[in-house]
Design an enzyme around this catalytic site. Structure first.
Site, PDB file in Angstrom:
ATOM      1  N   CYS A  15       0.843  -1.190   0.000  1.00 26.40           N
ATOM      2  CA  CYS A  15       0.000   0.000   0.000  1.00 26.40           C
ATOM      3  C   CYS A  15       0.885   1.249   0.000  1.00 26.40           C
ATOM      4  CB  CYS A  15      -0.894  -0.015   1.233  1.00 26.40           C
ATOM      5  SG  CYS A  15      -1.909   1.476   1.401  1.00 26.40           S
TER       6      CYS A  15
ATOM      7  N   CYS B  37      -7.561  -0.914   1.445  1.00 27.53           N
ATOM      8  CA  CYS B  37      -6.516  -1.444   2.309  1.00 27.53           C
ATOM      9  C   CYS B  37      -7.088  -1.656   3.702  1.00 27.53           C
ATOM     10  CB  CYS B  37      -5.343  -0.464   2.371  1.00 27.53           C
ATOM     11  SG  CYS B  37      -4.079  -0.946   3.568  1.00 27.53           S
TER      12      CYS B  37
ATOM     13  N   CYS C 192      -5.203   0.853   6.443  1.00 28.08           N
ATOM     14  CA  CYS C 192      -5.373   2.313   6.481  1.00 28.08           C
ATOM     15  C   CYS C 192      -6.677   2.784   5.844  1.00 28.08           C
ATOM     16  CB  CYS C 192      -4.185   3.018   5.828  1.00 28.08           C
ATOM     17  SG  CYS C 192      -4.151   2.912   4.018  1.00 28.08           S
TER      18      CYS C 192
ATOM     19  N   CYS D 243      -8.600  -5.198  -9.817  1.00 27.08           N
ATOM     20  CA  CYS D 243      -8.187  -4.140 -10.739  1.00 27.08           C
ATOM     21  C   CYS D 243      -7.753  -2.946  -9.892  1.00 27.08           C
ATOM     22  CB  CYS D 243      -9.370  -3.787 -11.635  1.00 27.08           C
ATOM     23  SG  CYS D 243      -8.990  -2.576 -12.905  1.00 27.08           S
TER      24      CYS D 243
HETATM   25 FE    FE Z   1      -2.830   1.028   3.499  1.00 26.22          FE
END
Ligand code: FE
Length: 129
Positions: free
Chosen positions: A47, A96, A99, A119
């Site tokens: 991320c 994610c 976060c 995607c």
């Molecule tokens: Fe993250």
């Protein structure tokens, strides 16, 4: 569970404008413009917001869409899914898990063995070999 919480101002300081637009405002980069859709190196995709491991090059495939595409996540619990009814269609948004950043969408038209196509925006990812 989201364990990294920052204010919008803190995210703006940490991220580039492009990363901020995607991760924090659910933006989408134009197809074929990101840095990873054509990346064939072996490695880990994390991320761009918090560094959490999200995808492996082992599950990356050429979808032809112009966005990095994966048939599975690096480990269960790395991402969270939620229904996204914006834009006149219902899609599954991928965020994610650590976060809460927006990553992209997942569609049920991917290759074997999972049949899933994650995607993902290049701008939501960092890559390391
Ligand atoms: Fe993250």
């Amino acid at each position: 569970m989201i364990t990294i919480n920052k204010t919008n101002q803190e995210w703006k300081k940490k991220l580039t404008p492009e990363q901020y637009k995607i991760l924090r405002e659910e933006g989408t980069e134009a197809a074929f413009t990101g840095k990873y859709h054509d990346n064939h190196d072996k490695g880990r995709y994390v991320c761009a917001g918090c560094g959490a491991e999200l995808f492996s090059s082992n599950a990356k495939f050429d979808s032809g869409t112009g966005w990095p595409s994966f048939y599975e996540v690096a480990h269960s619990g790395a991402v969270e899914l939620r229904e996204d009814a914006s834009g006149g269609m219902t899609r599954m948004e991928v965020t994610c898990a650590r976060c809460g950043g927006h990553l992209g969408h997942v569609f049920p038209d991917g290759p074997k063995p999972t049949g899933q196509r994650y995607c993902i925006n290049s701008g939501a990812l960092d890559f390391s070999k």
